[in-house]
Structure formats: structure tokens, C-alpha cells
Design a protein around this motif. Structure first.
Motif, mmCIF file in Angstrom:
data_model
loop_
_atom_site.group_PDB
_atom_site.id
_atom_site.type_symbol
_atom_site.label_atom_id
_atom_site.label_comp_id
_atom_site.label_asym_id
_atom_site.label_seq_id
_atom_site.Cartn_x
_atom_site.Cartn_y
_atom_site.Cartn_z
ATOM 1 N N LYS A 119 -57.377 -32.268 6.208
ATOM 2 C CA LYS A 119 -56.197 -32.192 5.344
ATOM 3 C C LYS A 119 -55.491 -30.837 5.361
ATOM 4 O O LYS A 119 -54.273 -30.763 5.360
ATOM 5 N N VAL A 120 -56.278 -29.763 5.356
ATOM 6 C CA VAL A 120 -55.663 -28.442 5.221
ATOM 7 C C VAL A 120 -54.865 -28.097 6.481
ATOM 8 O O VAL A 120 -53.698 -27.686 6.398
ATOM 9 N N ALA A 121 -55.470 -28.300 7.646
ATOM 10 C CA ALA A 121 -54.760 -28.003 8.889
ATOM 11 C C ALA A 121 -53.562 -28.932 9.039
ATOM 12 O O ALA A 121 -52.469 -28.502 9.414
ATOM 13 N N HIS A 122 -53.769 -30.198 8.717
ATOM 14 C CA HIS A 122 -52.696 -31.190 8.826
ATOM 15 C C HIS A 122 -51.511 -30.789 7.947
ATOM 16 O O HIS A 122 -50.365 -30.723 8.408
ATOM 17 N N ARG A 124 -50.812 -27.884 6.612
ATOM 18 C CA ARG A 124 -50.248 -26.592 7.014
ATOM 19 C C ARG A 124 -49.347 -26.755 8.243
ATOM 20 O O ARG A 124 -48.230 -26.233 8.292
ATOM 21 N N ILE A 125 -49.820 -27.503 9.231
ATOM 22 C CA ILE A 125 -49.050 -27.655 10.476
ATOM 23 C C ILE A 125 -47.794 -28.500 10.223
ATOM 24 O O ILE A 125 -46.699 -28.151 10.658
ATOM 25 N N LEU A 126 -47.952 -29.590 9.449
ATOM 26 C CA LEU A 126 -46.789 -30.443 9.190
ATOM 27 C C LEU A 126 -45.761 -29.740 8.320
ATOM 28 O O LEU A 126 -44.559 -29.840 8.550
ATOM 29 N N SER A 127 -46.228 -29.016 7.307
ATOM 30 C CA SER A 127 -45.266 -28.350 6.420
ATOM 31 C C SER A 127 -44.489 -27.295 7.194
ATOM 32 O O SER A 127 -43.301 -27.080 6.955
ATOM 33 N N ASP A 131 -40.657 -27.178 7.645
ATOM 34 C CA ASP A 131 -40.212 -26.074 6.801
ATOM 35 C C ASP A 131 -40.298 -26.446 5.309
ATOM 36 O O ASP A 131 -39.421 -26.092 4.526
ATOM 37 N N GLU A 133 -42.344 -26.297 1.590
ATOM 38 C CA GLU A 133 -43.337 -25.516 0.846
ATOM 39 C C GLU A 133 -44.528 -26.417 0.556
ATOM 40 O O GLU A 133 -44.375 -27.633 0.414
ATOM 41 N N MET A 134 -45.724 -25.829 0.462
ATOM 42 C CA MET A 134 -46.905 -26.596 0.063
ATOM 43 C C MET A 134 -47.621 -25.827 -1.055
ATOM 44 O O MET A 134 -47.355 -24.624 -1.231
ATOM 45 N N PRO A 135 -48.482 -26.458 -1.830
ATOM 46 C CA PRO A 135 -49.151 -25.723 -2.912
ATOM 47 C C PRO A 135 -50.044 -24.618 -2.346
ATOM 48 O O PRO A 135 -50.617 -24.780 -1.263
ATOM 49 N N ARG A 136 -50.162 -23.514 -3.077
ATOM 50 C CA ARG A 136 -51.155 -22.502 -2.680
ATOM 51 C C ARG A 136 -52.504 -23.195 -2.656
ATOM 52 O O ARG A 136 -52.854 -23.932 -3.584
ATOM 53 N N LEU A 249 -44.375 -36.654 15.736
ATOM 54 C CA LEU A 249 -45.784 -37.049 15.799
ATOM 55 C C LEU A 249 -45.971 -38.382 16.531
ATOM 56 O O LEU A 249 -47.096 -38.774 16.829
ATOM 57 N N ILE A 268 -42.278 -29.771 -3.259
ATOM 58 C CA ILE A 268 -43.508 -29.229 -2.684
ATOM 59 C C ILE A 268 -44.226 -30.353 -1.939
ATOM 60 O O ILE A 268 -44.568 -31.383 -2.527
ATOM 61 N N ALA B 52 -54.193 -20.601 1.899
ATOM 62 C CA ALA B 52 -52.827 -20.786 2.409
ATOM 63 C C ALA B 52 -51.850 -20.547 1.276
ATOM 64 O O ALA B 52 -52.077 -21.004 0.151
ATOM 65 N N ARG B 54 -47.725 -20.602 -0.285
ATOM 66 C CA ARG B 54 -46.743 -21.690 -0.398
ATOM 67 C C ARG B 54 -45.968 -21.928 0.886
ATOM 68 O O ARG B 54 -45.521 -23.037 1.149
ATOM 69 N N LEU B 115 -54.024 -30.958 16.175
ATOM 70 C CA LEU B 115 -53.667 -31.784 15.018
ATOM 71 C C LEU B 115 -54.339 -33.159 15.100
ATOM 72 O O LEU B 115 -54.712 -33.742 14.093
#
Lengths: 308, 278
Positions: A119-122, A124-127, A131, A133-136, A249, A268, B52, B54, B115
């Protein structure tokens, strides 16, 4: 002619399959559990259209189909014996390979759907692709790091699993959870800043996007009663990147989740799921998602070269 | 090149399953150069944190328990999360966490997950669709009991494990497993290629055509370009010269030591160069 392949016990599979048939589309439907009992297949990796599935007395030549609705679930662990379990696992693997190279419109090619496992890599890469924003976020197995992160979130922190396995998002409460942080050493867990605001689920089908805003009394609206649902038009700066993300994708159908942050109004990005359980959203949208999927499967032209 | 890793006092993390000879030999090689390494065969011996912000910028910290040596580079030789009582859920979470950590790790990673896959995507179906004119061999998947009488040499592998089941040189052969993968090829023109870091090493010179044409060179360059898009790799490809160029018969994302024993020092050196960028 379409081919629909999935589990008869999977409500999402049967929901779309039923709707495709009601829309007048011709389809052959294969239940993967029945297929595990008495089906077989031959996959030609160089000439995929010559591949076929055999169930009962019938051969299904895949070159005869123009589109496929595929929702492969690995049911091998539910098999009543080891032989059937191995058979089912093998078939799952072979069908995944086939529908990745199939010369037809496929919703969704199985191997391109696996990325949300991490989930985290997915996220991060998709966001970053879109472009958004994602939650901290903080994924850790260290209780001290987790404590520091939780303290750094003034509105609170949420925790959930790090993989694609289903877990519920929970709001961290010191009284309930502080004692359990020591268990992190056994299993890393994903913490995110709590962002108050309504959720939005976007379903992308090809070049179309359908959005619904959900206002819920609970953190994870999937567990709540009394949610308020409202169909909304997406701002172009959200809609276009969502469609582009799916295109890049190679996944024609995705469920993408956002929170609209209270106060700032920022969108977000939470996550994107290539096997969404979408039936509830579709019922509230009067079947628009199903119709878009039907159109995509019936009219999308895919050349053999493009599929490969 | 090894001075980079020595100088910044970080550890080279080598992730591998227990008893992986390739990982053990690579570990010894690095230690002989006085590079600090940690060969980890159980993820419970590691600390992992990914943060990570925002905007999605990620920081990844990997530390070896219990002394806390900080990891500066990673070699992924393939690792299956350890099973525990609740291993299904926990091993899934561990795999997902490490997949994310290695994908986002800011330092160099040999065999970095992408990915869509934790292991390097070196299978013919994947690579042949990305590298122009890299041919697929005639290959198919058939169920148990299927009999094949191919005029060409045909290898049979179990689909599930990839285990080699047998070979026919024109005679019949029967699939003994649930589902088998059949691949036809010419054994006289088949050779293996080790990808170590960003370098390519042919492993079976005897079978390689002596006429290394410009076309073939260009193909290998394209192959190298595609393979190393996501960073340095350590894998073995099985290739075959064809009339038109090269066909990819198979890809092994994590090589066995026996496959490259005769050039191990050069290969390990190239893998290390791939990591340090020298």
C-alpha cells in the motif's frame, strides 16, 4: 461475445455479470470453483487467441470472445482437499497469465492489479504520478517511532494494515492502544495522520469517471450506518489525473479513494483499488458504472499487438 | 568502488532465504573487501520505518536488530517471510512492508521491486512485450495428461514451481503435474546470460554464435536498457539465437550460484559496481 470468469460466491462478480446479461450483451459465464472441479485449459503463450478453456463438454476458444470480465480470486485455500487446492492454485496462475495477454478488452488484467498489495509504495508512486497529496504516513515496527509519529499528528492518527489484505482503519486512542504498541515489533503497521472530512469514491471506467461523496459518523464509512451519499461532479484537476493514472497503469477499471480535508478543501488521495466492490455505489448511481463497463467491454477495440 | 560503502559506515543488507549459496558467496566477497554486510534470512531481525509527507516524499530507514547498524544499500536475493502461528496475515503484512521499503529506499537496491512485482520482471511474457524484436519461443501451458509430440526439442516445467520435469527430442512426453509449461527450442543455439548490476555476462560461450552481429549487439543493448530501468539487477536469462535475432526462453529472477560459479568474482564485482554506481 463476452466471457465472464469469477466466483459465483463473489457478489461483485455476480452483480456485474447479471447486469451485463440484462443489458443484452451475450456472455458465457464460468464459475472458477466449478472450473477447479472439472475444467481444464490450454494457453498458447505465443498465439493467445488459440487458447481455450474446457468445462464439461464445451470448449471455449478465447479467440471467439471480444471482451472479458475477470475477477480472479485465489480460492485454493478453501478447497476440500490438497489435490483440488493445487489444481485451483495452478489454474489461478494460468488464467492470470492468459488474461494478461488476451487479445481482447479485459476488465481487469490480473497481474496489473497486484500492485496495491504494497500500500505505501503504491500510494506514494501513484500520488506522485497524478500529483495528488496523500496523508502523512509512517509504516513502522518500532513503537518509539510510532509514538513520535502519533504525537506529531495534532488531529489524531489512524492505523491500518500495510498490505492489500482487508483491515479496518481505526482511530488511535491512547487508552485502548498505547499498551499494544509493543506488539509492533512482531508486525509493521501503517499509521497516518487523521484528516477530518468527507470521503469521495471515484470509479474510473476507461475515459469516464463517476464520483460519490460520503459523509459518515464513523472513521471507516464501510463499517457505519447513517452515512450520507451524494453523487458529485469531479473537478477537472482531479478527474483528468484519475483517468490518466488508470491509462498509464493499463487498468481500465479502478476505485480511487479521497478525503476532502475540512477547512482547506484539499483533495487527499488515500488509495486506488483495481478490484473494487462497487455494487453499492452503482446502485446509488442508477447503474451508470455497470453501463460504462458494458460499453467498454462491448466496444473497446484491442489489437493482439496492443494486448501483448 | 567499495570505498563508498566503507567510507559512510553503513551496512550493505543482503536479503536471502536461508542456505542461498549465491547470497552467502556474495556476502563473503563483500566482506573480503572490508564492506560491512548483514546477511538476513529472517525479517524479524530487522527494523523498518517508512515515513512519507503529504507531497509523497518518502524516507526509509532500515536497521539491523539489535545493534542498530543503518543500512545504506540492499541486495534482494529473494526472501520468503518467516512463518509464525498467524503467518498468513503477518507474512502478508511483512512482505507488503518490505516491498514498499525496497521500492522506496533512497539508496541503491539490487533487484528493486516495482509497482507490480516484488521480484524482477524477467519472464518472457513480460520482457518480450517491452523489448522490440525480442522473440517469444513457441510455448504453451497444458493440463495433466496432455501428450506432446513436437518435432523440436521441448522442455517441460511445472507451472507452479517452475521445476524442470523433462525434455523430449521429438518423441512424446506427458505432463505429470497439474499444469505444465512446454517450451520448444534449439539446444545448440541456447545460451544463458547473467545480468549483474548493469553488466551482461554470457555464461555458455560454446553455444553462442561466433558471429556477434550488430543486430544482436543492438538487441542486447535494448535488453540491458529495459532490464536496468528500475536499477541494477542480478538475474539469469536463457536466450536462443534465431534466424531473425534472439528469443528469450526463460528468466530466473534470483540466480543459483551454480549458474555462474565459473565467473563468480567478476559477477560479484559487477553487482557491487551496480550498487555503488562506479
Amino acid at each position: 461475445m463476452l466471457i465472464c470468469l469469477g466466483s459465483a460466491a463473489d457478489e461483485t462478480f455476480t452483480y456485474l455479470t447479471g447486469n451485463l446479461l440484462r443489458m443484452g450483451l451475450e456472455a458465457h459465464v464460468i464459475d472458477i470453483a466449478s472450473f477447479a472441479y472439472s475444467g481444464s485449459l490450454q494457453v498458447d503463450l505465443k498465439k493467445p487467441s488459440q487458447s481455450f478453456l474446457q468445462l464439461g463438454q464445451r470448449n471455449h476458444f478465447l479467440g471467439d470472445y471480444s471482451g472479458a470480465w475477470v475477477r480472479l480470486i485465489n480460492i485454493s485455500e478453501q478447497a476440500p482437499n490438497e489435490r483440488l487446492s493445487n489444481r485451483s492454485a495452478d489454474q489461478h496462475q494460468a488464467l492470470s497469465i492468459f488474461f494478461d495477454i488476451a487479445p481482447m478488452a479485459v476488465v481487469n488484467p490480473p497481474s496489473r492489479s497486484g500492485g496495491n498489495y504494497a500500500k505505501v509504495a503504491h500510494g506514494r508512486i501513484l500520488s506522485s504520478l497524478a500529483d495528488f497529496e496523500m496523508p502523512r504516513s509512517c509504516l513502522t515496527d518500532d513503537q518509539l517511532v510510532a509514538k513520535e509519529f502519533i504525537i506529531s499528528c495534532p488531529k489524531g492518527a489512524v492505523f491500518k494494515g500495510a498490505s492489500g489484505q482487508k483491515t479496518w482503519a481505526c482511530l488511535y486512542r491512547k487508552s485502548d492502544h498505547a499498551e499494544r504498541l509493543r506488539l509492533l515489533a512482531n508486525c509493521p503497521t501503517l499509521f497516518q495522520e487523521y484528516i477530518p472530512g468527507p470521503n469521495v469514491r471515484v470509479h474510473v471506467v476507461g475515459n469516464q469517471a463517476f464520483a460519490e461523496k460520503i459523509t459518515s459518523p464513523e472513521l471507516d464509512y464501510r463499517t457505519a450506518k447513517g452515512n450520507r451519499y451524494e453523487a458529485i461532479s469531479l473537478p477537472l484537476e482531479i478527474r483528468d489525473p484519475c483517468i490518466l493514472m488508470c491509462k498509464n497503469l493499463g487498468i481500465p477499471f479502478m476505485g480511487i479513494d479521497f478525503i476532502i480535508e475540512e477547512g482547506s478543501g484539499n483533495w487527499i488521495f488515500l488509495e486506488a483499488n483495481s478490484a473494487p466492490c462497487f455494487q453499492g455505489y452503482d446502485i446509488r448511481a442508477n447503474g451508470k458504472i455497470c453501463r460504462a463497463l458494458g460499453d467498454y467491454l462491448a466496444f473497446q477495440e484491442v489489437s493482439v499487438d496492443a494486448a501483448l | 568502488m567499495e570505498k563508498k560503502l566503507q567510507r559512510n559506515h553503513t551496512t550493505l543488507l543482503i536479503l536471502a532465504n536461508k542456505g542461498d549459496e549465491a547470497a552467502e558467496r556474495f556476502d563473503s566477497f563483500c566482506r573480503s573487501l572490508r564492506i560491512q554486510t548483514a546477511l538476513i534470512t529472517d525479517l524479524r531481525h530487522m527494523h523498518l520505518t517508512i515515513s512519507a509527507n503529504r507531497m509523497g516524499a518518502a524516507a526509509v530507514q532500515l536497521r539491523v536488530r539489535p545493534r542498530g547498524a543503518i543500512v545504506g544499500a540492499v541486495c534482494n536475493f529473494g526472501l520468503t517471510p518467516t512463518r509464525g502461528g498467524d503467518w498468513d496475515f503477518r507474512s502478508g503484512e511483512l512482505l507488503a512492508s518490505w516491498w514498499s521499503a525496497l521500492a522506496l529506499f533512497p539508496g541503491p537496491v539490487l533487484n528493486r521491486p516495482t509497482l507490480s512485482s516484488f521480484v524482477p520482471e524477467v519472464q518472457p511474457l513480460s520482457l518480450c512485450s517491452k523489448v522490440p524484436n525480442l522473440d517469444m519461443p513457441d510455448s504453451w501451458i497444458s493440463p495433466e495428461g496432455a501428450r506432446v509430440e513436437s518435432p523440436e526439442t521441448t522442455n517441460v516445467h511445472l507451472l507452479s514451481s517452475g521445476a524442470f520435469l523433462g525434455r523430449t527430442d521429438g518423441g512424446p512426453i506427458t505432463c505429470q503435474g497439474e499444469l505444465c509449461r512446454f517450451t520448444t527450442f534449439n539446444p545448440n543455439s541456447t545460451w544463458r546470460l547473467l545480468v549483474a548490476g548493469k553488466s551482461l555476462f554470457p555464461l555458455d560461450m560454446a553455444n553462442m554464435s561466433s558471429d556477434i552481429t550488430e543486430k544482436r549487439r543492438a538487441m542486447l543493448e535494448r535488453l540491458r536498457g529495459e532490464l536496468t530501468k528500475t536499477g541494477p539487477l542480478f538475474c539469469v536469462l536463457v536466450l536462443s539465437d534465431t534466424e531473425d535475432g534472439i528469443a528469450l526462453l526463460a528468466g530466473h529472477p534470483f540466480p543459483h550460484y551454480s549458474q555462474y560459479r565459473h565467473i563468480d568474482k567478476v559477477a560479484h564485482n559487477a553487482a557491487l559496481e551496480g550498487l555503488t554506481g562506479c
